[in-house]
Design a protein around this motif. Sequence first.
Motif, PDB file in Angstrom:
ATOM      1  N   ALA A 184       0.848  -1.191   0.000  1.00  0.00           N
ATOM      2  CA  ALA A 184       0.000   0.000   0.000  1.00  0.00           C
ATOM      3  C   ALA A 184       0.873   1.227   0.000  1.00  0.00           C
ATOM      4  CB  ALA A 184      -0.915   0.011   1.235  1.00  0.00           C
ATOM      5  N   PHE A 185       0.389   2.297  -0.657  1.00  0.00           N
ATOM      6  CA  PHE A 185       1.111   3.546  -0.656  1.00  0.00           C
ATOM      7  C   PHE A 185       0.927   4.243   0.687  1.00  0.00           C
ATOM      8  CE2 PHE A 185       0.109   2.984  -5.218  1.00  0.00           C
ATOM      9  CZ  PHE A 185       1.412   2.909  -5.678  1.00  0.00           C
ATOM     10  N   LYS A 186       1.969   4.890   1.132  1.00  0.00           N
ATOM     11  CA  LYS A 186       1.944   5.539   2.449  1.00  0.00           C
ATOM     12  C   LYS A 186       0.964   6.697   2.474  1.00  0.00           C
ATOM     13  CE  LYS A 186       4.884   7.940   5.781  1.00  0.00           C
ATOM     14  NZ  LYS A 186       6.257   8.433   6.063  1.00  0.00           N
ATOM     15  N   ASP A 187       1.058   7.589   1.488  1.00  0.00           N
ATOM     16  CA  ASP A 187       0.190   8.770   1.432  1.00  0.00           C
ATOM     17  C   ASP A 187      -0.748   8.623   0.247  1.00  0.00           C
ATOM     18  OD1 ASP A 187       1.542   9.991   3.602  1.00  0.00           O
ATOM     19  OD2 ASP A 187       3.145  10.601   2.226  1.00  0.00           O
ATOM     20  N   GLN A 188      -1.963   8.215   0.514  1.00  0.00           N
ATOM     21  CA  GLN A 188      -2.929   7.973  -0.540  1.00  0.00           C
ATOM     22  C   GLN A 188      -3.835   9.196  -0.707  1.00  0.00           C
ATOM     23  OE1 GLN A 188      -5.031   4.288  -0.209  1.00  0.00           O
ATOM     24  NE2 GLN A 188      -3.275   3.156   0.550  1.00  0.00           N
ATOM     25  N   THR A 189      -4.136   9.489  -1.970  1.00  0.00           N
ATOM     26  CA  THR A 189      -5.073  10.577  -2.231  1.00  0.00           C
ATOM     27  C   THR A 189      -6.485  10.127  -1.891  1.00  0.00           C
ATOM     28  OG1 THR A 189      -5.098   9.842  -4.539  1.00  0.00           O
ATOM     29  CG2 THR A 189      -3.680  11.696  -3.986  1.00  0.00           C
TER      30      THR A 189
END
Length: 218
Positions: free
Chosen positions: A128-133
């Motif tokens: 998973a991406f750390k900073d998700q939009t």
Amino acid sequence: MRYPASEKLEIIRLVEQSHLPVRRTLDKLGIPTTTFYRWYDRYQRLGTAGLRDRTSGPGRVWNRIPDAVRQDIVALALERPELSPRELAMTFTDTRRYFVSEASVYRLLKAHDLITSPAFVVIKAADAFKDQTTRPNQLWQTDFTYLKVIGWGWFYLSTILDDFSRYIIAWKLCTTMKADDVTDTLKLALAASGCDTARIVRGGPRNPDRMLSWSATV
């Protein structure tokens, strides 16, 4: 079907640069995901050597780049250190009238220790991406895709992609890759989205080494 190491690396590069999810990109290429990740894991551990098929006898590379051309590519890389393997391959092909692929340039520079880290990172579906939009227009991404039209020369497709929706908000076909081309594409994106301003962010959550991102506000 067996793929040579050079084609495996080309496929890895296509997946890394694709705006589509990994699985959809592989479906379009006709490559099983298990096969791709086996290649990619070996590539991360062993480099390009990990992509070669294990054979019982020595092989012969029929399309090896001549030594004189290889030396010219290295010389150009030393002369223009700011160019990525992709840009270097494009520049060499355009100026020397000798086609070389990005994969060939990458392998050559890697062998001469002119690349210290991978140009891209593929993130597996389980990560998973750390900073998700969380909404549209929160983060835009911009990039160039280059293409050569025989008899016309090189053209560059400038695009701006919304990180949340994965929708291409604006695009422009250019004859250069200058800052003004990106600015013009951004103006088109602002007009299309209804946003008033956009703040530039060097790097981004998807591709921090290469990408320019924009934080847009309505």
